[in-house]
Design a protein around this motif. Structure first.
Motif, PDB file in Angstrom:
ATOM      1  N   MET A 107     -69.555 -31.334  14.254  1.00  0.00           N
ATOM      2  CA  MET A 107     -67.921 -31.851  15.180  1.00  0.00           C
ATOM      3  C   MET A 107     -67.437 -31.145  16.278  1.00  0.00           C
ATOM      4  O   MET A 107     -66.334 -30.412  15.311  1.00  0.00           O
ATOM      5  N   ALA A 108     -67.493 -30.918  16.818  1.00  0.00           N
ATOM      6  CA  ALA A 108     -66.307 -30.129  17.963  1.00  0.00           C
ATOM      7  C   ALA A 108     -64.681 -30.665  17.682  1.00  0.00           C
ATOM      8  O   ALA A 108     -65.046 -31.516  17.742  1.00  0.00           O
ATOM      9  N   ARG A 109     -63.501 -29.932  17.891  1.00  0.00           N
ATOM     10  CA  ARG A 109     -62.635 -30.055  17.538  1.00  0.00           C
ATOM     11  C   ARG A 109     -62.106 -30.497  19.101  1.00  0.00           C
ATOM     12  O   ARG A 109     -62.814 -30.275  19.774  1.00  0.00           O
ATOM     13  N   GLU A 110     -61.746 -31.960  19.276  1.00  0.00           N
ATOM     14  CA  GLU A 110     -61.082 -31.396  20.985  1.00  0.00           C
ATOM     15  C   GLU A 110     -59.697 -30.561  21.664  1.00  0.00           C
ATOM     16  O   GLU A 110     -59.926 -30.658  22.593  1.00  0.00           O
ATOM     17  N   PHE A 111     -59.146 -30.384  20.573  1.00  0.00           N
ATOM     18  CA  PHE A 111     -57.877 -29.968  21.550  1.00  0.00           C
ATOM     19  C   PHE A 111     -58.702 -27.903  21.188  1.00  0.00           C
ATOM     20  O   PHE A 111     -57.587 -28.031  19.087  1.00  0.00           O
ATOM     21  N   GLY A 112     -59.607 -27.356  20.818  1.00  0.00           N
ATOM     22  CA  GLY A 112     -59.804 -25.752  20.563  1.00  0.00           C
ATOM     23  C   GLY A 112     -58.775 -25.326  20.889  1.00  0.00           C
ATOM     24  O   GLY A 112     -57.919 -25.608  21.343  1.00  0.00           O
ATOM     25  N   ARG A 113     -59.293 -23.813  20.177  1.00  0.00           N
ATOM     26  CA  ARG A 113     -58.031 -22.602  20.065  1.00  0.00           C
ATOM     27  C   ARG A 113     -57.543 -22.115  21.611  1.00  0.00           C
ATOM     28  O   ARG A 113     -56.519 -22.140  21.940  1.00  0.00           O
ATOM     29  N   ASN A 114     -58.741 -21.777  22.905  1.00  0.00           N
ATOM     30  CA  ASN A 114     -58.675 -21.744  23.681  1.00  0.00           C
ATOM     31  C   ASN A 114     -57.680 -22.752  24.557  1.00  0.00           C
ATOM     32  O   ASN A 114     -57.284 -21.870  25.152  1.00  0.00           O
ATOM     33  N   ALA A 115     -57.208 -24.338  24.504  1.00  0.00           N
ATOM     34  CA  ALA A 115     -57.081 -24.841  25.043  1.00  0.00           C
ATOM     35  C   ALA A 115     -55.469 -24.702  23.814  1.00  0.00           C
ATOM     36  O   ALA A 115     -54.313 -24.631  24.949  1.00  0.00           O
ATOM     37  N   ARG A 116     -54.968 -24.288  22.697  1.00  0.00           N
ATOM     38  CA  ARG A 116     -54.112 -24.328  21.682  1.00  0.00           C
ATOM     39  C   ARG A 116     -53.238 -22.919  22.776  1.00  0.00           C
ATOM     40  O   ARG A 116     -52.591 -22.876  23.094  1.00  0.00           O
ATOM     41  N   VAL A 117     -53.812 -21.831  22.530  1.00  0.00           N
ATOM     42  CA  VAL A 117     -53.564 -20.994  22.930  1.00  0.00           C
ATOM     43  C   VAL A 117     -53.002 -20.150  24.460  1.00  0.00           C
ATOM     44  O   VAL A 117     -51.791 -20.335  24.697  1.00  0.00           O
ATOM     45  N   SER A 118     -54.398 -21.139  25.114  1.00  0.00           N
ATOM     46  CA  SER A 118     -53.216 -21.146  27.072  1.00  0.00           C
ATOM     47  C   SER A 118     -52.182 -22.023  27.498  1.00  0.00           C
ATOM     48  O   SER A 118     -51.460 -21.988  27.915  1.00  0.00           O
ATOM     49  N   SER A 119     -51.895 -23.442  26.533  1.00  0.00           N
ATOM     50  CA  SER A 119     -50.838 -24.469  27.083  1.00  0.00           C
ATOM     51  C   SER A 119     -49.383 -23.463  25.968  1.00  0.00           C
ATOM     52  O   SER A 119     -48.427 -23.779  26.497  1.00  0.00           O
ATOM     53  N   GLN A 120     -49.753 -22.772  25.289  1.00  0.00           N
ATOM     54  CA  GLN A 120     -48.548 -22.233  25.004  1.00  0.00           C
ATOM     55  C   GLN A 120     -47.855 -21.162  25.427  1.00  0.00           C
ATOM     56  O   GLN A 120     -47.065 -20.668  26.156  1.00  0.00           O
ATOM     57  N   MET A 121     -49.614 -20.489  26.192  1.00  0.00           N
ATOM     58  CA  MET A 121     -48.990 -18.889  26.903  1.00  0.00           C
ATOM     59  C   MET A 121     -48.397 -19.237  28.608  1.00  0.00           C
ATOM     60  O   MET A 121     -47.490 -19.241  28.663  1.00  0.00           O
ATOM     61  N   GLN A 122     -48.999 -21.018  28.703  1.00  0.00           N
ATOM     62  CA  GLN A 122     -48.537 -21.653  30.239  1.00  0.00           C
ATOM     63  C   GLN A 122     -46.693 -21.538  29.546  1.00  0.00           C
ATOM     64  O   GLN A 122     -45.623 -21.414  30.533  1.00  0.00           O
ATOM     65  N   LYS A 123     -46.428 -22.193  28.374  1.00  0.00           N
ATOM     66  CA  LYS A 123     -45.083 -22.208  28.563  1.00  0.00           C
ATOM     67  C   LYS A 123     -44.408 -20.643  27.931  1.00  0.00           C
ATOM     68  O   LYS A 123     -43.430 -21.386  28.555  1.00  0.00           O
ATOM     69  N   GLU A 124     -44.590 -20.229  27.310  1.00  0.00           N
ATOM     70  CA  GLU A 124     -43.886 -18.995  26.717  1.00  0.00           C
ATOM     71  C   GLU A 124     -44.293 -17.966  27.856  1.00  0.00           C
ATOM     72  O   GLU A 124     -42.898 -17.620  28.490  1.00  0.00           O
ATOM     73  N   LEU A 125     -44.970 -18.399  29.592  1.00  0.00           N
ATOM     74  CA  LEU A 125     -44.522 -17.064  30.335  1.00  0.00           C
ATOM     75  C   LEU A 125     -43.621 -17.855  31.348  1.00  0.00           C
ATOM     76  O   LEU A 125     -43.001 -16.826  31.841  1.00  0.00           O
ATOM     77  N   SER A 126     -43.673 -19.247  31.206  1.00  0.00           N
ATOM     78  CA  SER A 126     -42.616 -19.787  32.129  1.00  0.00           C
ATOM     79  C   SER A 126     -41.473 -19.156  32.210  1.00  0.00           C
ATOM     80  O   SER A 126     -40.311 -18.844  32.307  1.00  0.00           O
ATOM     81  N   LEU A 127     -41.103 -19.062  30.370  1.00  0.00           N
ATOM     82  CA  LEU A 127     -39.701 -19.082  30.259  1.00  0.00           C
ATOM     83  C   LEU A 127     -39.870 -17.490  30.207  1.00  0.00           C
ATOM     84  O   LEU A 127     -38.789 -16.701  30.829  1.00  0.00           O
ATOM     85  N   VAL A 128     -40.837 -16.461  30.342  1.00  0.00           N
ATOM     86  CA  VAL A 128     -40.622 -14.877  30.282  1.00  0.00           C
ATOM     87  C   VAL A 128     -39.888 -14.661  31.824  1.00  0.00           C
ATOM     88  O   VAL A 128     -39.452 -14.154  31.589  1.00  0.00           O
TER      89      VAL A 128
END
Length: 120
Positions: free
Chosen positions: A1-22
């Motif tokens: 069963m595939a995950r709804e919110f995979g690792r790529n999506a989690r990394v992308s989301s976190q990277m977006q937040k952190e890039l904004s702060l940087v």
């Protein structure tokens, strides 16, 4: 069963937040305008991150200049991002201008023009 919110999506989301702060706190360059991170798309192997940005209150030439400057500063930005994220490998950053905001504003102007024409 595939995950709804995979690792790529989690990394992308976190990277977006952190890039904004940087960009907000760590990068102090007067040549950069008001930059918004709209989306981060990470490749499947997390090697490359496409960062889609919007620059407000500048003309077309200013938008291109800001994206070019961000791409030139990507090693510095990547280093700051590595300090904030708990990943073994930080993706190479490639910045692109996201014109969806400009397109949306243009459509809004056209629709409001139609409303005024209908009233008149």
């Amino acid at each position: 069963m595939a995950r709804e919110f995979g690792r790529n999506a989690r990394v992308s989301s976190q990277m977006q937040k952190e890039l904004s702060l940087v960009l907000q706190r760590d990068i102090d360059d007067s040549r950069l305008g008001f930059i918004t991170i709209n989306e981060v798309v990470v490749t499947k192997d997390l090697a490359v991150a496409k960062v889609y940005v919007t620059v407000l209150n500048v003309d077309e030439q200013g938008k291109k200049a800001n994206v070019k400057l961000l791409n030139e500063m990507s090693p510095v930005i990547r280093h700051q991002l590595a300090k904030r994220m708990r990943l073994r490998h930080i993706s190479d950053l490639r910045f692109y201008y996201d014109d969806s905001f400009d397109t949306g504003m243009r459509v809004s102007e056209l629709l409001s023009g139609l409303d005024k024409r209908d009233e008149g």
